[in-house]
Design an enzyme around this catalytic site. Structure first.
Site, PDB file in Angstrom:
ATOM      1  N   TYR A 191       0.861  -1.185   0.000  1.00 25.54           N
ATOM      2  CA  TYR A 191       0.000   0.000   0.000  1.00 25.54           C
ATOM      3  C   TYR A 191       0.896   1.234   0.000  1.00 25.54           C
ATOM      4  O   TYR A 191       1.777   1.358   0.856  1.00 25.54           O
ATOM      5  CB  TYR A 191      -0.885   0.009   1.257  1.00 25.54           C
ATOM      6  CG  TYR A 191      -1.681   1.289   1.433  1.00 25.54           C
ATOM      7  CD1 TYR A 191      -3.015   1.355   1.041  1.00 25.54           C
ATOM      8  CD2 TYR A 191      -1.092   2.433   1.968  1.00 25.54           C
ATOM      9  CE1 TYR A 191      -3.742   2.537   1.186  1.00 25.54           C
ATOM     10  CE2 TYR A 191      -1.812   3.614   2.101  1.00 25.54           C
ATOM     11  CZ  TYR A 191      -3.130   3.654   1.717  1.00 25.54           C
ATOM     12  OH  TYR A 191      -3.846   4.817   1.852  1.00 25.54           O
ATOM     13  N   GLU A 213      -3.825   7.094  -4.183  1.00 26.53           N
ATOM     14  CA  GLU A 213      -3.627   5.886  -3.375  1.00 26.53           C
ATOM     15  C   GLU A 213      -3.489   4.666  -4.275  1.00 26.53           C
ATOM     16  O   GLU A 213      -4.339   4.424  -5.123  1.00 26.53           O
ATOM     17  CB  GLU A 213      -4.841   5.722  -2.446  1.00 26.53           C
ATOM     18  CG  GLU A 213      -4.794   4.503  -1.557  1.00 26.53           C
ATOM     19  CD  GLU A 213      -6.096   4.379  -0.759  1.00 26.53           C
ATOM     20  OE1 GLU A 213      -6.106   4.761   0.413  1.00 26.53           O
ATOM     21  OE2 GLU A 213      -7.103   3.898  -1.325  1.00 26.53           O
TER      22      GLU A 213
END
Ligand code: GDP
Ligand code: MN
Length: 360
Positions: free
Chosen positions: A96, A181
């Site tokens: 991530y 993101e």
């Protein structure tokens, strides 16, 4: 304004980042893709994997089944008008990585977490466990090295990670994104890093700087800003200063404000309906504070707009209204006649809204 995944990936590629090979599938398109593929519903929300919106197809019949299950179907409150069909990657790791606006830090921050995947987005943005560093410019090689060490990447992958991080920074800076993101950022066995999913949120207030872009989603209004997807109390006020003061009062009373919304003149029912619609999209909202101080704005016209907006909506969370100023008596009478209660001061109004949030 949250971009669809395929739009977000377009921006990533424009800024030199790698995405899986794939194409957009719309109704009527033929299916002739090389298999296996991942088929992904294009809706502007996360959590699609868990909700069944991401399917793997290894055979032609599985591809047809995935298309039929997703295309034009409702997922997480949105209809998927298109699907992204992409090569199925077999990653060694899923990470991530994000660049996000952090109001408390008064800076863009780089976020990273060693286990990317379906659950981590929310956790990584909130938890102290994730790697986080404030950015004052493009991330340095040093920051990339620190991030790589945290992620448990071998030093020879620092360069690749640095390129990804620099790309995310450039998108935030040049495209006015408040969130870029990548989850998951897939690390392939040969060390390449591929952005397998992307969530990009652009600043609605900066849309005029990107008029050449023709995104599917449109900003509802530059006067509406989402402050927190987890916020429990939404607000609507006339004037930017009053809208900010209203949020300060909500925060001081112990609740998290969800949005900033300046209705301006405040007498346009259609504009107000759009505002209520945007508020209804915020999942955490349990109460709405309406704070109007009429000067040039007339309270009776505001009341009319609130009634029209409410009539157009099926259900909103409970609304707590404070109405003061020009024609307040008439406005109050109209709202009371419709069974809507009013609070004599902002303090009481906010107190009641926060109490409502605590009850549910
Ligand atoms: P989200 O649930 O809305 O965030 O949708 P994602 O695009 O992130 O897909 C959900 C999950 O499916 C990802 O976290 C991956 O674990 C998995 N996934 C998506 N694309 C691929 C792929 O090409 N290969 C593999 N192995 N998994 C994938
Ligand atoms: Mn994802």
């Amino acid at each position: 304004m949250i971009l669809l995944e395929y739009e977000a990936k377009q921006l990533l590629r424009e800024h030199g980042l790698a995405t899986p090979v794939g194409r957009l599938l719309r109704a009527g398109d033929t299916l002739d893709d090389d298999l296996p593929v991942v088929v992904k519903a294009q809706v502007p929300v996360g959590g699609r994997g868990k909700a069944g919106g991401v399917k793997v197809a290894r055979t032609a019949s599985e591809l047809v089944a995935a298309r039929d299950a997703l295309l034009g179907q409702k997922l997480l409150g949105h209809v998927a008008a298109s699907l992204l069909v992409e090569e199925l990657l077999e990653p060694a790791r899923e990470l991530y990585v994000a660049v996000a606006l952090d109001r408390a830090e008064q800076a863009m921050v780089l976020l990273a977490h060693h286990s990317g995947g379906v659950d981590i987005g929310h956790a990584a943005r909130r938890s102290g466990g994730a790697f986080k560093v404030a950015l004052r410019g493009e991330p340095s090689r040093q920051v990339a090295g620190d991030t790589g060490a945290y992620l448990g990447l071998p030093p020879e992958q620092t360069g690749e990670l640095h390129r990804v991080m620099a790309g995310l920074w450039q998108i935030s800076a040049r495209e006015d994104a408040v969130l870029v993101e990548i989850n998951p950022l897939m690390v392939l066995p040969d060390g390449r890093m591929i952005c397998a999913d992307a969530k990009i949120e652009l600043d609605d207030a900066a849309v005029f700087r990107h008029s050449g872009r023709n995104f599917e989603t449109q900003p509802a209004s530059a006067q509406f800003v989402v402050l927190s997807q987890q916020g429990t109390v939404a607000s609507l006020a006339n004037g930017a200063g009053l809208a900010m003061a209203t949020n300060d009062a909500i925060q001081a009373a112990g609740a998290e404000p969800a949005n900033f919304y300046d209705v301006g003149g405040g007498t346009d029912a259609a504009e107000m309906t759009r505002g209520f619609d945007r508020i209804r999209e915020l999942p955490g909202v349990r109460a709405i504070v309406v704070n109007i101080f009429g000067g040039i704005t007339r309270c009776d016209e505001v009341a009319e707009a609130i009634l029209a907006a409410r009539a157009a909506n099926i259900a909103t969370p409970p609304v707590f209204i404070r109405l003061e100023g020009t024609n307040a008596a008439e406005g109050s009478r109209m709202l009371k006649a419709a069974g809507i209660e009013l609070w004599p001061s902002l303090g009481q109004c906010v107190e009641q809204a926060v109490a409502q949030v605590r009850h549910v």
